[in-house]
Design a protein around this motif. Sequence first.
Motif, PDB file in Angstrom:
ATOM      1  N   LYS A 176     -21.881 -11.098  22.036  1.00  0.00           N
ATOM      2  CA  LYS A 176     -23.154 -10.247  21.815  1.00  0.00           C
ATOM      3  C   LYS A 176     -23.090  -9.812  20.324  1.00  0.00           C
ATOM      4  O   LYS A 176     -23.997  -9.718  19.585  1.00  0.00           O
ATOM      5  CB  LYS A 176     -23.062  -9.497  22.885  1.00  0.00           C
ATOM      6  CG  LYS A 176     -24.433  -8.209  22.591  1.00  0.00           C
ATOM      7  CD  LYS A 176     -24.284  -7.307  23.680  1.00  0.00           C
ATOM      8  CE  LYS A 176     -25.539  -6.346  23.456  1.00  0.00           C
ATOM      9  NZ  LYS A 176     -25.455  -5.181  24.613  1.00  0.00           N
ATOM     10  N   TRP A 177     -21.826  -9.565  19.856  1.00  0.00           N
ATOM     11  CA  TRP A 177     -21.626  -8.922  18.712  1.00  0.00           C
ATOM     12  C   TRP A 177     -21.929  -9.772  17.461  1.00  0.00           C
ATOM     13  O   TRP A 177     -22.580  -9.417  16.702  1.00  0.00           O
ATOM     14  CB  TRP A 177     -20.160  -8.290  18.597  1.00  0.00           C
ATOM     15  CG  TRP A 177     -20.078  -7.462  17.207  1.00  0.00           C
ATOM     16  CD1 TRP A 177     -20.143  -5.850  17.157  1.00  0.00           C
ATOM     17  CD2 TRP A 177     -19.630  -7.991  16.087  1.00  0.00           C
ATOM     18  NE1 TRP A 177     -19.786  -5.620  15.751  1.00  0.00           N
ATOM     19  CE2 TRP A 177     -19.657  -6.891  14.947  1.00  0.00           C
ATOM     20  CE3 TRP A 177     -19.372  -9.103  15.378  1.00  0.00           C
ATOM     21  CZ2 TRP A 177     -19.404  -6.974  13.578  1.00  0.00           C
ATOM     22  CZ3 TRP A 177     -19.260  -9.384  14.136  1.00  0.00           C
ATOM     23  CH2 TRP A 177     -19.242  -8.375  13.210  1.00  0.00           C
ATOM     24  N   PHE A 178     -21.519 -10.929  17.847  1.00  0.00           N
ATOM     25  CA  PHE A 178     -21.774 -11.937  16.671  1.00  0.00           C
ATOM     26  C   PHE A 178     -23.241 -12.175  16.655  1.00  0.00           C
ATOM     27  O   PHE A 178     -23.922 -12.349  15.477  1.00  0.00           O
ATOM     28  CB  PHE A 178     -21.001 -13.059  16.813  1.00  0.00           C
ATOM     29  CG  PHE A 178     -19.551 -13.064  16.216  1.00  0.00           C
ATOM     30  CD1 PHE A 178     -19.254 -13.082  14.862  1.00  0.00           C
ATOM     31  CD2 PHE A 178     -18.504 -12.783  16.937  1.00  0.00           C
ATOM     32  CE1 PHE A 178     -18.000 -12.762  14.129  1.00  0.00           C
ATOM     33  CE2 PHE A 178     -17.240 -12.656  16.509  1.00  0.00           C
ATOM     34  CZ  PHE A 178     -17.138 -12.623  15.121  1.00  0.00           C
ATOM     35  N   LYS A 179     -23.961 -12.479  17.854  1.00  0.00           N
ATOM     36  CA  LYS A 179     -25.081 -12.625  17.953  1.00  0.00           C
ATOM     37  C   LYS A 179     -26.052 -11.620  16.955  1.00  0.00           C
ATOM     38  O   LYS A 179     -27.006 -11.901  16.551  1.00  0.00           O
ATOM     39  CB  LYS A 179     -25.773 -12.835  19.330  1.00  0.00           C
ATOM     40  CG  LYS A 179     -27.186 -13.181  19.457  1.00  0.00           C
ATOM     41  CD  LYS A 179     -27.199 -14.839  19.179  1.00  0.00           C
ATOM     42  CE  LYS A 179     -28.786 -15.023  19.479  1.00  0.00           C
ATOM     43  NZ  LYS A 179     -28.992 -16.397  18.725  1.00  0.00           N
ATOM     44  N   ASN A 180     -25.764 -10.416  17.447  1.00  0.00           N
ATOM     45  CA  ASN A 180     -26.459  -9.371  16.875  1.00  0.00           C
ATOM     46  C   ASN A 180     -26.291  -9.153  15.271  1.00  0.00           C
ATOM     47  O   ASN A 180     -27.078  -8.445  14.582  1.00  0.00           O
ATOM     48  CB  ASN A 180     -26.008  -7.918  17.361  1.00  0.00           C
ATOM     49  CG  ASN A 180     -26.431  -7.809  18.622  1.00  0.00           C
ATOM     50  OD1 ASN A 180     -27.067  -8.520  19.382  1.00  0.00           O
ATOM     51  ND2 ASN A 180     -25.665  -6.785  19.613  1.00  0.00           N
ATOM     52  N   GLN A 181     -25.211  -9.767  14.855  1.00  0.00           N
ATOM     53  CA  GLN A 181     -24.919  -9.681  13.405  1.00  0.00           C
ATOM     54  C   GLN A 181     -25.475 -10.926  12.493  1.00  0.00           C
ATOM     55  O   GLN A 181     -25.376 -11.177  11.416  1.00  0.00           O
ATOM     56  CB  GLN A 181     -23.566 -10.027  13.057  1.00  0.00           C
ATOM     57  CG  GLN A 181     -22.438  -8.693  13.530  1.00  0.00           C
ATOM     58  CD  GLN A 181     -23.153  -7.317  13.382  1.00  0.00           C
ATOM     59  OE1 GLN A 181     -23.414  -7.025  12.252  1.00  0.00           O
ATOM     60  NE2 GLN A 181     -23.301  -6.494  14.515  1.00  0.00           N
ATOM     61  N   GLY A 182     -26.461 -11.528  13.479  1.00  0.00           N
ATOM     62  CA  GLY A 182     -27.161 -12.800  12.687  1.00  0.00           C
ATOM     63  C   GLY A 182     -26.533 -14.095  12.725  1.00  0.00           C
ATOM     64  O   GLY A 182     -26.998 -14.945  12.237  1.00  0.00           O
ATOM     65  N   TYR A 183     -25.255 -14.143  13.280  1.00  0.00           N
ATOM     66  CA  TYR A 183     -24.630 -15.514  13.289  1.00  0.00           C
ATOM     67  C   TYR A 183     -25.189 -16.414  14.627  1.00  0.00           C
ATOM     68  O   TYR A 183     -25.854 -16.037  15.512  1.00  0.00           O
ATOM     69  CB  TYR A 183     -23.317 -15.294  13.848  1.00  0.00           C
ATOM     70  CG  TYR A 183     -22.202 -14.863  12.819  1.00  0.00           C
ATOM     71  CD1 TYR A 183     -21.396 -15.880  12.497  1.00  0.00           C
ATOM     72  CD2 TYR A 183     -22.264 -13.423  12.770  1.00  0.00           C
ATOM     73  CE1 TYR A 183     -20.376 -15.409  11.244  1.00  0.00           C
ATOM     74  CE2 TYR A 183     -21.438 -13.190  11.666  1.00  0.00           C
ATOM     75  CZ  TYR A 183     -20.643 -14.028  10.955  1.00  0.00           C
ATOM     76  OH  TYR A 183     -19.647 -13.594   9.891  1.00  0.00           O
ATOM     77  N   GLU A 184     -25.254 -17.926  14.168  1.00  0.00           N
ATOM     78  CA  GLU A 184     -25.616 -18.876  15.350  1.00  0.00           C
ATOM     79  C   GLU A 184     -24.336 -19.070  16.264  1.00  0.00           C
ATOM     80  O   GLU A 184     -23.327 -19.319  15.584  1.00  0.00           O
ATOM     81  CB  GLU A 184     -25.979 -20.228  14.581  1.00  0.00           C
ATOM     82  CG  GLU A 184     -26.381 -20.996  15.637  1.00  0.00           C
ATOM     83  CD  GLU A 184     -26.749 -22.278  15.119  1.00  0.00           C
ATOM     84  OE1 GLU A 184     -27.937 -22.375  14.529  1.00  0.00           O
ATOM     85  OE2 GLU A 184     -26.412 -23.265  14.993  1.00  0.00           O
ATOM     86  N   VAL A 185     -24.316 -18.600  17.375  1.00  0.00           N
ATOM     87  CA  VAL A 185     -22.996 -18.693  18.131  1.00  0.00           C
ATOM     88  C   VAL A 185     -22.849 -19.871  19.056  1.00  0.00           C
ATOM     89  O   VAL A 185     -23.890 -20.433  19.862  1.00  0.00           O
ATOM     90  CB  VAL A 185     -23.217 -17.520  19.155  1.00  0.00           C
ATOM     91  CG1 VAL A 185     -21.931 -17.403  20.029  1.00  0.00           C
ATOM     92  CG2 VAL A 185     -23.275 -16.038  18.272  1.00  0.00           C
ATOM     93  N   HIS A 186     -21.705 -20.518  18.696  1.00  0.00           N
ATOM     94  CA  HIS A 186     -21.545 -21.722  19.432  1.00  0.00           C
ATOM     95  C   HIS A 186     -20.295 -21.304  20.542  1.00  0.00           C
ATOM     96  O   HIS A 186     -19.412 -20.762  20.202  1.00  0.00           O
ATOM     97  CB  HIS A 186     -21.263 -22.878  18.873  1.00  0.00           C
ATOM     98  CG  HIS A 186     -22.220 -23.424  17.697  1.00  0.00           C
ATOM     99  ND1 HIS A 186     -22.368 -24.587  17.665  1.00  0.00           N
ATOM    100  CD2 HIS A 186     -23.447 -22.747  17.027  1.00  0.00           C
ATOM    101  CE1 HIS A 186     -23.611 -24.888  16.822  1.00  0.00           C
ATOM    102  NE2 HIS A 186     -24.180 -23.785  16.742  1.00  0.00           N
ATOM    103  N   VAL A 187     -20.036 -22.154  21.581  1.00  0.00           N
ATOM    104  CA  VAL A 187     -19.070 -22.284  22.629  1.00  0.00           C
ATOM    105  C   VAL A 187     -18.476 -23.494  22.910  1.00  0.00           C
ATOM    106  O   VAL A 187     -19.556 -24.381  23.221  1.00  0.00           O
ATOM    107  CB  VAL A 187     -19.111 -21.225  23.868  1.00  0.00           C
ATOM    108  CG1 VAL A 187     -18.083 -21.616  24.673  1.00  0.00           C
ATOM    109  CG2 VAL A 187     -19.128 -19.854  23.590  1.00  0.00           C
ATOM    110  N   ALA A 188     -17.486 -23.961  22.665  1.00  0.00           N
ATOM    111  CA  ALA A 188     -16.761 -24.964  23.270  1.00  0.00           C
ATOM    112  C   ALA A 188     -15.599 -24.948  24.270  1.00  0.00           C
ATOM    113  O   ALA A 188     -14.699 -24.387  24.146  1.00  0.00           O
ATOM    114  CB  ALA A 188     -16.125 -25.970  21.974  1.00  0.00           C
TER     115      ALA A 188
END
Length: 368
Positions: free
Chosen positions: A23-35
């Motif tokens: 959530k924090w990275f998403k709020n900072q404007g990152y495109e968030v990936h999980v593998a």
Amino acid sequence: MKKVLFTATVDSHILNFHIPFLKWFKNQGYEVHVASKGNSAIPFVDIKHNVPFNRSPYNKANIKAYREMKNLIKKYNYELIHCHTPMGSVLTRLAAINVSKKRTTVIYTAHGFHFFKGAPLINWLLYYPIEKWMSRSTDCLITINEEDYNLVEKNFKSSKIKLVNGVGINLDKFQPQTSEKKAFLRSEQKYNDSDFILFFAGELSFRKNQELLISVISILKEKIPNIKLLLAGEGDLSDKYKQMVNNLGLSDNIHLLGYRNDVKDLLLMSDIAVSSSRQEGLPVNIMEAMATGLPLIVTDCRGNRDLVKDFNNGFVIKLHDIEGFADKIYELYANGELRKRFSQNNLEIINNYSIELIERWEIFMNTI
């Protein structure tokens, strides 16, 4: 847009521990990936990659997982990769070496190394040299207990090595016990006000070692007739523990609850939280008990001893010391003032492990 990748062997690890950070990275404007292995819907994730990681280092599926990770890292050119779990982290860091088009920052959070004081020799022969070698390809290695930190700080070669207070705990969810709530929940769950309830949440396994607690209750059932041990969790040793309970005539004293999603309520109706673990990283179940204000009795293993200081907020007992564990349970049973002091200390200490503190990535990111 900057991209961040979180990796772990299985989806459940991400879901259980890392949603606030996604959530924090998403709020900072990152495109968030999980593998990770699985097809779970994970909040705050733009792209979920189902990668066939396997916990066993001998499983051939990890060869395919390595190749997939290498292609992902080359394709998406991540700004930051944050690895978790032993196999997920090793394969990700191997794949990241000399693959990305630009310099990618690689972080690894060790939630408890397989090599530790008292671990089997094979763990030291297999996992220690691999992790030591991989540390050279790790920009920041995060540890969550003092034993791991002291070991790697002296022997590993990561650019930065840090000690943080685990994954944090939501203090809005786990709140202090009140006598009114305790009485209400006991009535709802069919327990009496006079019952002396011990609680332990964890998989039924060799690592968690619930066999010790079953033996402890066998000693105490005559001294504390109203003693109840609640064991929440499932695992490979479920059938064995059920048989032990029946053979020792403890079915009235020990309740194997299976998987529960109401751990918060079970803590609120208990008197003491216990842990019989042989090893831990930094146990969330102990943090949850601390946030509830329960006194603690735990075994002296890595992670447990980071959270519990003997005779301050609980008792720390030598591994496999059944008699010692029983003695301390009886001491807390007989001494309400001591229970109260441990409770108050836990409610103060747990503030150092709040999710708000652990979430402060703005400060952390500037140190990498």
